[in-house]
Design a protein around this motif. Structure first.
Motif, PDB file in Angstrom:
ATOM      1  N   UNK A 198       0.825  -1.203   0.000  1.00 50.30           N
ATOM      2  CA  UNK A 198       0.000   0.000   0.000  1.00 50.30           C
ATOM      3  C   UNK A 198       0.862   1.256   0.000  1.00 50.30           C
ATOM      4  N   UNK A 199       1.993   1.196   0.706  1.00 52.39           N
ATOM      5  CA  UNK A 199       2.876   2.362   0.830  1.00 52.39           C
ATOM      6  C   UNK A 199       4.004   2.348  -0.190  1.00 52.39           C
ATOM      7  N   UNK A 200       3.884   1.518  -1.222  1.00 53.81           N
ATOM      8  CA  UNK A 200       4.999   1.328  -2.151  1.00 53.81           C
ATOM      9  C   UNK A 200       5.398   2.595  -2.907  1.00 53.81           C
ATOM     10  N   UNK A 201       4.463   3.522  -3.097  1.00 54.37           N
ATOM     11  CA  UNK A 201       4.819   4.779  -3.771  1.00 54.37           C
ATOM     12  C   UNK A 201       5.872   5.537  -2.970  1.00 54.37           C
ATOM     13  N   UNK A 202       5.887   5.317  -1.657  1.00 54.02           N
ATOM     14  CA  UNK A 202       6.875   5.968  -0.789  1.00 54.02           C
ATOM     15  C   UNK A 202       8.094   5.086  -0.559  1.00 54.02           C
ATOM     16  N   UNK A 203       7.855   3.799  -0.342  1.00 53.76           N
ATOM     17  CA  UNK A 203       8.939   2.925   0.100  1.00 53.76           C
ATOM     18  C   UNK A 203       9.849   2.453  -1.023  1.00 53.76           C
ATOM     19  N   UNK A 205      10.670   4.339  -3.759  1.00 51.19           N
ATOM     20  CA  UNK A 205      11.380   5.466  -4.363  1.00 51.19           C
ATOM     21  C   UNK A 205      12.453   5.916  -3.377  1.00 51.19           C
ATOM     22  N   UNK A 206      13.714   5.678  -3.728  1.00 53.85           N
ATOM     23  CA  UNK A 206      14.800   5.925  -2.778  1.00 53.85           C
ATOM     24  C   UNK A 206      14.864   7.369  -2.310  1.00 53.85           C
ATOM     25  N   UNK A 207      14.619   8.303  -3.215  1.00 55.69           N
ATOM     26  CA  UNK A 207      14.695   9.723  -2.844  1.00 55.69           C
ATOM     27  C   UNK A 207      13.585  10.081  -1.859  1.00 55.69           C
ATOM     28  N   UNK A 208      12.371   9.624  -2.150  1.00 58.55           N
ATOM     29  CA  UNK A 208      11.238   9.910  -1.257  1.00 58.55           C
ATOM     30  C   UNK A 208      11.436   9.200   0.083  1.00 58.55           C
TER      31      UNK A 208
END
Length: 256
Positions: A198-203, A205-208
Motif C-alpha cells: 500500500x505504501x509502495x509509492x513511498x517505500x 522510491x529511494x529519494x522519497x
C-alpha cells in the motif's frame, strides 16, 4: 481478572478488513494467535482464503469473506452474514483503505476523490455503524479504526488520503462518545511509514524514502507486525477503560 488473561481473545469473533496482506494480515494472524475466530476480509476472496488457510494450518480459527467496503451492498451483505452465522461480533478492525491519487493535491480528479471518500470515510462510517448495532445487542465490543499519521500531519502528495484519515480520527472520537455507555469501545491506530504494498509509492522510491526517514526519529520504516500489538491491546480486555483514543505507532514521526 487474571493478569495473564488480559490479552486472551478465546471465544471472541473478529472481523479484519483489508486482511489479505500488509497490516491487516498481521493483525488477523495476531488476533487468531490469541484465540479469536477471525473473519479475514478484503475485496478478493482468493487473498482472504490464503491468509485464513494459513491461520488454520497453524492451529488458529479463521474464515474468508470477500467485502469491498467501498460498495454499500457488500457492507450490508457482510453484516447479514456475520449476524446469521455468528450471532455477534466482538472486534472490528477497520483497516481496508485506498489511496489512488499520489501527486499534487490540486490535480486530484473527481474519480480519485470519490473513490477515496467512498472507501476511507463512507466505508469506515457504515462499518462502524453496523458493528455498533450488532455489538450493542450482544453486550459490547471493540472497534479499531486504522487511520494514519497523515490524518494529523498531511502527507506530501497525499492530500485527499490525508483528509479522509483526519475524518477517521474525528469519526473514532464521535462513535466513542456516543457508544461508551453501551460498552462499545472505539479507538484508532495511527501507523507511520510501514513497509507494505500500500505504501509502495513511498517505500520503493529511494529519494522519497530517504526524505521520509529524515523525519522519523527511529530512522526506519515499520514492519506490518509492529502494528499488530497495539491492535491486540485495543481489542482485548487490557484496554477495557480505553475509548476515543488514537495511538501513534510511528517511530516518533509526530514528535518532530
Amino acid at each position: 481478572m487474571n493478569h495473564k488473561d488480559l490479552f486472551d481473545l478465546t471465544g471472541k469473533v473478529a472481523l479484519v478488513t483489508g486482511a489479505s496482506r500488509g497490516i491487516g494480515e498481521s493483525v488477523a494472524r495476531t488476533l487468531a494467535a490469541y484465540g479469536a475466530h477471525v473473519i479475514v476480509s478484503s475485496r478478493k476472496i482468493e487473498g482472504c482464503e490464503a491468509v485464513a488457510s494459513s491461520i488454520r494450518e497453524h492451529g488458529g480459527k479463521a474464515e474468508a469473506f470477500a467485502c469491498h467496503i467501498g460498495e454499500m451492498d457488500q457492507i450490508d451483505n457482510a453484516w447479514e452474514y456475520i449476524e446469521s452465522t455468528h450471532g455477534k461480533l466482538d472486534i472490528l478492525v477497520n483497516n481496508a483503505a485506498t489511496n489512488p491519487h499520489f501527486g499534487p493535491i490540486e490535480t486530484t480528479d473527481v474519480s480519485a476523490f470519490q473513490k477515496t471518500v467512498d472507501v476511507n470515510i463512507r466505508g469506515y462510517f457504515f462499518m462502524c455503524s453496523k458493528a455498533a448495532q450488532l455489538m450493542k445487542k450482544s453486550g459490547g465490543g471493540s472497534i479499531i479504526n486504522v487511520a494514519s499519521v497523515n490524518g494529523v500531519s498531511p502527507g506530501h502528495f497525499q492530500g485527499i488520503y490525508s483528509i479522509t484519515k483526519a475524518s477517521v480520527i474525528s469519526m473514532t472520537k464521535a462513535f466513542a462518545k456516543e457508544l461508551g455507555q453501551q460498552n462499545v469501545r472505539v479507538n484508532a491506530l495511527l501507523p507511520g511509514l510501514t513497509d507494505t504494498k500500500f505504501a509502495s509509492a513511498l517505500t520503493t522510491n529511494d529519494a522519497i524514502k530517504k526524505q521520509a526517514l529524515m523525519h522519523i526519529p527511529m530512522n526506519r520504516m515499520a514492519e506490518p507486525d509492529e502494528m499488530a500489538g497495539t491492535v491486540l491491546y485495543l481489542a482485548s480486555g487490557a484496554s477495557s477503560y480505553t475509548t476515543g483514543t488514537c495511538i501513534n505507532v510511528d517511530g516518533g514521526y509526530l514528535t518532530m
